[in-house]
Design a protein around this motif. Structure first.
Motif, short mmCIF file in Angstrom:
data_model
loop_
_atom_site.label_atom_id
_atom_site.label_comp_id
_atom_site.label_asym_id
_atom_site.label_seq_id
_atom_site.Cartn_x
_atom_site.Cartn_y
_atom_site.Cartn_z
N CYS A 16 7.45 -11.94 -4.77
CA CYS A 16 6.82 -13.27 -4.79
C CYS A 16 6.10 -13.52 -3.47
N GLY A 19 7.28 -18.76 -2.74
CA GLY A 19 8.63 -19.29 -2.62
C GLY A 19 8.84 -20.60 -3.35
N GLY A 21 10.06 -20.96 -6.37
CA GLY A 21 11.23 -20.95 -7.24
C GLY A 21 11.01 -20.31 -8.58
N SER A 23 9.68 -17.41 -9.34
CA SER A 23 10.07 -16.00 -9.35
C SER A 23 11.58 -15.84 -9.24
N VAL A 24 12.25 -16.78 -8.60
CA VAL A 24 13.72 -16.76 -8.55
C VAL A 24 14.27 -16.97 -9.96
N ALA A 27 13.82 -13.75 -11.83
CA ALA A 27 14.84 -12.76 -11.43
C ALA A 27 16.16 -13.04 -12.13
N GLU A 42 16.39 -7.49 -8.01
CA GLU A 42 16.32 -8.09 -6.68
C GLU A 42 15.05 -8.91 -6.55
N HIS A 43 15.16 -10.02 -5.84
CA HIS A 43 14.02 -10.90 -5.57
C HIS A 43 13.64 -10.72 -4.11
#
Length: 102
Positions: A16, A19, A21, A23-24, A27, A42-43
């Motif tokens: 990403c 930041g 959120g 992409s979190v 994941a 893994e992120h």
């Protein structure tokens, strides 16, 4: 062209930049979808992709940076964070042994 069989994937990285959120969340979704497989999800920031990543998944706008940061790795770009066919294809390839290519 770089390729890998999905059954050979041991580390999948969601790269990403902003930041925000999304992409979190992706994941987490991939961890749940692949929990029966022996794959670490893994992120990480796009400029810090670990050398042991087998496949990198990132937004289309980050794909060139991901390729520069992870040469020789399969980079799978997507358009939409949740429900994108490219991401679904990664999950299917890992579960069923399909080929992923850069």
């Amino acid at each position: 062209m770089t390729t890998i069989n999905g059954k050979d994937v041991r580390k999948l990285v969601i790269a990403c930049d902003a930041g925000m959120g999304s992409s979190v969340m992706l994941a987490g979704q991939l961890r749940r979808a692949l929990k029966k497989e022996q794959v670490v999800v893994e992120h990480t920031p796009v400029d810090s992709i670990p050398a042991d990543a087998d496949v990198v998944v990132c937004h289309t706008g980050l794909a060139d940076r991901a390729r520069r940061g992870a040469p020789g790795k399969v980079v799978v770009p997507f358009q939409v964070y949740l429900g994108d066919p490219a991401v679904d294809g990664v999950v299917t390839a890992i579960r069923d042994g399909g080929v992923l290519s850069a």
